[in-house]
Design a protein around this motif. Sequence first.
Motif, PDB file in Angstrom:
ATOM      1  N   PHE A 181       0.829  -1.203   0.000  1.00 12.67           N
ATOM      2  CA  PHE A 181       0.000   0.000   0.000  1.00 12.67           C
ATOM      3  C   PHE A 181       0.867   1.257   0.000  1.00 12.67           C
ATOM      4  O   PHE A 181       0.437   2.316  -0.457  1.00 12.67           O
ATOM      5  CB  PHE A 181      -0.938  -0.001   1.206  1.00 12.67           C
ATOM      6  N   GLU A 182       2.069   1.140   0.493  1.00  6.53           N
ATOM      7  CA  GLU A 182       2.973   2.294   0.506  1.00  6.53           C
ATOM      8  C   GLU A 182       3.409   2.662  -0.904  1.00  6.53           C
ATOM      9  O   GLU A 182       3.616   3.841  -1.220  1.00  6.53           O
ATOM     10  CB  GLU A 182       4.189   1.969   1.374  1.00  6.53           C
ATOM     11  N   THR A 183       3.558   1.674  -1.790  1.00 10.11           N
ATOM     12  CA  THR A 183       4.067   1.933  -3.138  1.00 10.11           C
ATOM     13  C   THR A 183       2.958   2.135  -4.164  1.00 10.11           C
ATOM     14  O   THR A 183       3.245   2.525  -5.301  1.00 10.11           O
ATOM     15  CB  THR A 183       4.960   0.775  -3.601  1.00 10.11           C
ATOM     16  N   LEU A 184       1.698   1.869  -3.816  1.00 11.20           N
ATOM     17  CA  LEU A 184       0.613   1.970  -4.790  1.00 11.20           C
ATOM     18  C   LEU A 184       0.347   3.414  -5.194  1.00 11.20           C
ATOM     19  O   LEU A 184       0.278   4.307  -4.343  1.00 11.20           O
ATOM     20  CB  LEU A 184      -0.676   1.374  -4.224  1.00 11.20           C
ATOM     21  N   ALA A 185       0.157   3.624  -6.490  1.00  8.77           N
ATOM     22  CA  ALA A 185      -0.161   4.957  -7.008  1.00  8.77           C
ATOM     23  C   ALA A 185      -1.677   5.122  -7.051  1.00  8.77           C
ATOM     24  O   ALA A 185      -2.302   5.183  -8.112  1.00  8.77           O
ATOM     25  CB  ALA A 185       0.448   5.149  -8.390  1.00  8.77           C
ATOM     26  N   SER A 230      -3.982  -5.549 -10.548  1.00 11.68           N
ATOM     27  CA  SER A 230      -3.178  -6.679 -10.064  1.00 11.68           C
ATOM     28  C   SER A 230      -2.238  -6.245  -8.948  1.00 11.68           C
ATOM     29  O   SER A 230      -1.999  -7.003  -7.996  1.00 11.68           O
ATOM     30  CB  SER A 230      -2.379  -7.296 -11.216  1.00 11.68           C
ATOM     31  N   SER A 231      -1.705  -5.042  -9.044  1.00  8.86           N
ATOM     32  CA  SER A 231      -0.825  -4.538  -7.983  1.00  8.86           C
ATOM     33  C   SER A 231      -1.593  -4.364  -6.670  1.00  8.86           C
ATOM     34  O   SER A 231      -1.052  -4.622  -5.592  1.00  8.86           O
ATOM     35  CB  SER A 231      -0.196  -3.206  -8.402  1.00  8.86           C
ATOM     36  N   LEU A 232      -2.857  -3.948  -6.765  1.00 11.39           N
ATOM     37  CA  LEU A 232      -3.661  -3.811  -5.553  1.00 11.39           C
ATOM     38  C   LEU A 232      -3.911  -5.173  -4.915  1.00 11.39           C
ATOM     39  O   LEU A 232      -3.881  -5.314  -3.683  1.00 11.39           O
ATOM     40  CB  LEU A 232      -4.986  -3.123  -5.877  1.00 11.39           C
ATOM     41  N   GLY A 366      -1.176  10.268  -7.801  1.00 13.40           N
ATOM     42  CA  GLY A 366      -0.565   9.029  -8.274  1.00 13.40           C
ATOM     43  C   GLY A 366       0.786   9.270  -8.914  1.00 13.40           C
ATOM     44  O   GLY A 366       1.732   8.494  -8.709  1.00 13.40           O
ATOM     45  N   PHE A 367       0.891  10.352  -9.690  1.00 15.83           N
ATOM     46  CA  PHE A 367       2.183  10.673 -10.309  1.00 15.83           C
ATOM     47  C   PHE A 367       3.246  10.964  -9.254  1.00 15.83           C
ATOM     48  O   PHE A 367       4.387  10.515  -9.367  1.00 15.83           O
ATOM     49  CB  PHE A 367       2.035  11.872 -11.249  1.00 15.83           C
ATOM     50  N   THR A 396      -2.361   5.825 -18.011  1.00 13.90           N
ATOM     51  CA  THR A 396      -2.473   4.854 -16.923  1.00 13.90           C
ATOM     52  C   THR A 396      -1.212   4.890 -16.067  1.00 13.90           C
ATOM     53  O   THR A 396      -0.143   5.308 -16.542  1.00 13.90           O
ATOM     54  CB  THR A 396      -2.667   3.436 -17.469  1.00 13.90           C
ATOM     55  N   PRO A 397      -1.304   4.446 -14.822  1.00 14.85           N
ATOM     56  CA  PRO A 397      -0.095   4.339 -14.000  1.00 14.85           C
ATOM     57  C   PRO A 397       0.970   3.464 -14.648  1.00 14.85           C
ATOM     58  O   PRO A 397       2.170   3.715 -14.464  1.00 14.85           O
ATOM     59  CB  PRO A 397      -0.615   3.719 -12.699  1.00 14.85           C
TER      60      PRO A 397
END
Length: 437
Positions: A181-185, A230-232, A366-367, A396-397
């Motif tokens: 969760f720390e790295t999610l944009a 998928s990252s989430l 997010g950026f 998209t991210p």
Amino acid sequence: MAMLIRTILNEMIPQQMQNFISSKFFDLASRCLSSDFTFIIEERWQAVNNETFRAVEAYLPTRIGPSTDSLLIGSHEPLNPKSPPKQSIPVDCKIIDEFQGMRLEWTLRSIESKNYFPREKRYFRLSCKKSNRDRVMQSYFPHITRTAESILNKRDTLNIYTYDQESSMWESTVFKHPATFETLAMEPELKQSVMEDLDSFVTRKDFFEGVGRAWKRGYLLYGPPGTGKSSLVAAIANYLRYNIYDLQVQSARSDSDLRHILTSTTNRSILLIEDIDCSTKVAHDRAKIQDDQEDDDDQQPNRLPSTDPGVTLSGLLNFLDGLWSSCGDERIIIFTTNHKEKLDPALLRPGRMDVHVYMGYCSAAGFRKLAANYLGIKDHSSFATIENLLENVTVTPAEVAQQLMKSDEPEAVLQSFTQFLHMKRNEIQKQDGKQES
């Protein structure tokens, strides 16, 4: 006289009856003379995974000692060859445990089942004194359960499972996804709400039991491709320390096969069905499918009606919130889709998909998170220009991450990314101009 009596009995009593009497006699003698008692813990229990087996499997490696006659060792860290190998219990290995003055002998056994799909059937044998039988049930097994729960909560590796249709069993591999969760944009408010919902779920076992609901939670992640669905999922798994069961619905031949597949997953796990709109027709809106079929029938009146064997919508829904949904505790069910509008409304209601999370295009927040992750910077003079462009350009991210990975020099990367956004904006303006003309 004895020989005469034996001869008479052999003549008068059939051989099968003699064998039966002998077996009963020896069983009685062994029960009277033996002072040992044996517990059998099989891997499966009443059509589901045996949680006691799973607890013992986690507990016994901590009891390996000098008396252990064999070990199963291995490593899953190819990038760190100096790391010590992990220890596990091989078949036929004996482990001696001491608990409250009791001597307990464990053995892992394995036999080959003779079903249509042959597979290994594992079970543990626990031998103790007959006089200790009640103490083992009342004190020792609860001790194993508590210890195993602590071990599983702190496990350093997770597994991801995929279902092998040929062998009719889940195959696993080590899951090492770096997303957290720390790295999610993601938008900070959305990220925080998901984390709070997960925290609430894992601590409310008594609440779910009190209201008569299965202890599970359904998530629908939807949005365009490349937006981080998928990252989430990976971040949720790393946050909860849950294993992932990645299911392709096409792997199930029928509804009964689907029930077998789903009930063979463990508690404290994530069931993931990605791209549910592409996985099976049963997930699609039935009203739209019927309209499409009527249109096809009008165009091709002589075409035979199609048969679509396999999983049905009712079979899938029955596991989500029907009677079969209670076969397991503390489970997260996650669907992902790029086209939420194609899904049948029956899949989307609360109780099946409780939380709907929209994964959208990259925002200013997010950026900034991606820039901190990839470039190691939290602010820059070009950030204002980039954020203004992001308000008018949809990226998209995944696209942003690809641009930020081009170089280790932040100045060059940000300049290149700004040019990339200008180019996309110009393309959008050209398309808008053509549509107006």
